[in-house]
Write an enzyme that holds these catalytic residues in place. Structure first.
Site, short mmCIF file in Angstrom:
data_model
loop_
_atom_site.label_atom_id
_atom_site.label_comp_id
_atom_site.label_asym_id
_atom_site.label_seq_id
_atom_site.Cartn_x
_atom_site.Cartn_y
_atom_site.Cartn_z
N ASP A 128 53.07 25.65 37.16
CA ASP A 128 53.28 26.54 38.14
C ASP A 128 54.74 26.78 38.21
O ASP A 128 55.57 26.21 37.78
CB ASP A 128 52.94 26.34 39.54
CG ASP A 128 53.14 24.82 39.75
OD1 ASP A 128 54.05 24.17 39.63
OD2 ASP A 128 52.44 24.22 41.00
N ASN A 135 47.88 18.83 51.63
CA ASN A 135 46.84 19.56 52.12
C ASN A 135 45.73 19.69 50.78
O ASN A 135 44.69 20.30 51.14
CB ASN A 135 47.26 20.88 52.54
CG ASN A 135 47.72 21.87 51.13
OD1 ASN A 135 47.88 21.39 50.23
ND2 ASN A 135 48.31 23.01 51.35
N HIS A 145 46.10 20.35 47.67
CA HIS A 145 46.36 21.49 46.74
C HIS A 145 46.48 20.53 45.24
O HIS A 145 46.87 19.65 45.24
CB HIS A 145 47.35 22.39 47.21
CG HIS A 145 48.86 21.93 46.91
ND1 HIS A 145 49.80 22.68 47.50
CD2 HIS A 145 49.51 21.08 46.40
CE1 HIS A 145 50.94 22.19 47.26
NE2 HIS A 145 50.67 21.16 46.62
N GLU A 161 45.73 26.49 46.79
CA GLU A 161 45.75 25.98 48.13
C GLU A 161 44.38 26.00 48.65
O GLU A 161 43.62 26.78 47.99
CB GLU A 161 46.57 26.91 48.93
CG GLU A 161 48.13 27.26 48.73
CD GLU A 161 48.94 26.06 48.94
OE1 GLU A 161 48.42 24.87 49.26
OE2 GLU A 161 50.17 26.31 49.19
#
Ligand code: PGA
Length: 239
Positions: free
Chosen positions: A67, A136, A138, A143
């Site tokens: 990314d 979280n 991810h 996400e």
């Protein structure tokens, strides 16, 4: 799924580097998917050491990264391009023509994303993908959401991720709010995956991802469906 629980971060890094080196030593033209973040930095130091000692040769390796913030200039010190050069690529004998990074300056992100997927395909797919996990749940910048995103696309970062990444930027307002990220489909297409997990703050995400339901609300949980995942976690991350 193979699971290694190590004493500490140092041992996690050495174990992960051994697995990556074994892949490259068994196929010198391996396609390796790299990740950014704090977790793999120790692993990259080990890979640099092996390369400088002559026991690991990157000259035939092709790389793809997961990314990149968007938009961001390639020479911005916070870009993942800079991160990878600083923490790995500048210190190993990888052929820089075989290094593939998403372009945070692309004028047309959809074209950039489609071309990136095409490049992965032309390279024969990713042999070994390195992953971290977000607090979280991810993976890359996929996400928690209502559905899994398939291929590389532009993602709006959640507040959790913006908060977590503010430590690299000084202040939260400076964290880019979007990123280009390989999708869940792109990641799941990798032949092998190695996930690194370190520290207490990841214990909850780790447990939900591998011992909970498979749900796009915990993107890493999809890895339970992958045929060849190795988890390398330190004791603190193991709830
Ligand atoms: P970290 O990030 O390694 O900096 O904790 C991991 C991630 O967000 O995927």
């Amino acid at each position: 799924m193979e699971i290694f629980i190590t004493e500490d971060y140092g041992q996690m890094s050495r174990k992960a580097a051994e697995i990556i080196a074994a892949q490259i030593n068994s196929n010198s033209s391996s396609v390796i998917g790299f990740a950014t973040g704090s977790t793999p930095v120790g692993t990259y130091k080990e890979l640099i050491r092996m390369n400088s000692e002559g026991s690991l040769d990157f000259s035939g390796v092709t790389t793809f990264n997961l990314d990149e913030y968007f938009p961001i200039k390639g020479d911005d010190p916070q870009s993942y391009r800079q991160f990878m050069y600083e923490n790995l690529f500048s210190h190993i004998n990888v052929n820089k023509n075989n290094v593939n990074l998403l372009n945070g300056e692309a004028e047309d992100w959809e074209k950039e994303a489609a071309e990136y997927e095409e490049k992965i395909k032309r390279a024969g797919g990713i042999d070994l993908q390195i992953l971290g996990i977000g607090n979280n749940g991810h993976i890359a910048f996929n996400e928690p959401a209502e559905s899994f995103s398939r291929w590389t696309s532009l993602i709006k970062l959640t507040q959790d991720t913006i908060n977590a990444n503010a430590r690299f930027f000084g202040k939260e307002e400076d964290v880019p709010k979007k990123a280009l990220s390989m999708g869940i489909g792109s990641i799941m297409a990798a032949k092998k995956i190695i996930m690194l997990v370190s520290g207490k703050s990841k214990a909850d995400a780790f447990s939900k991802a591998f011992y909970g339901d498979i749900t796009p609300q915990v993107p890493a949980s999809v890895l339970q469906f992958h045929q060849n995942v190795t988890l390398v976690a330190d004791k603190e991350a193991n709830f």
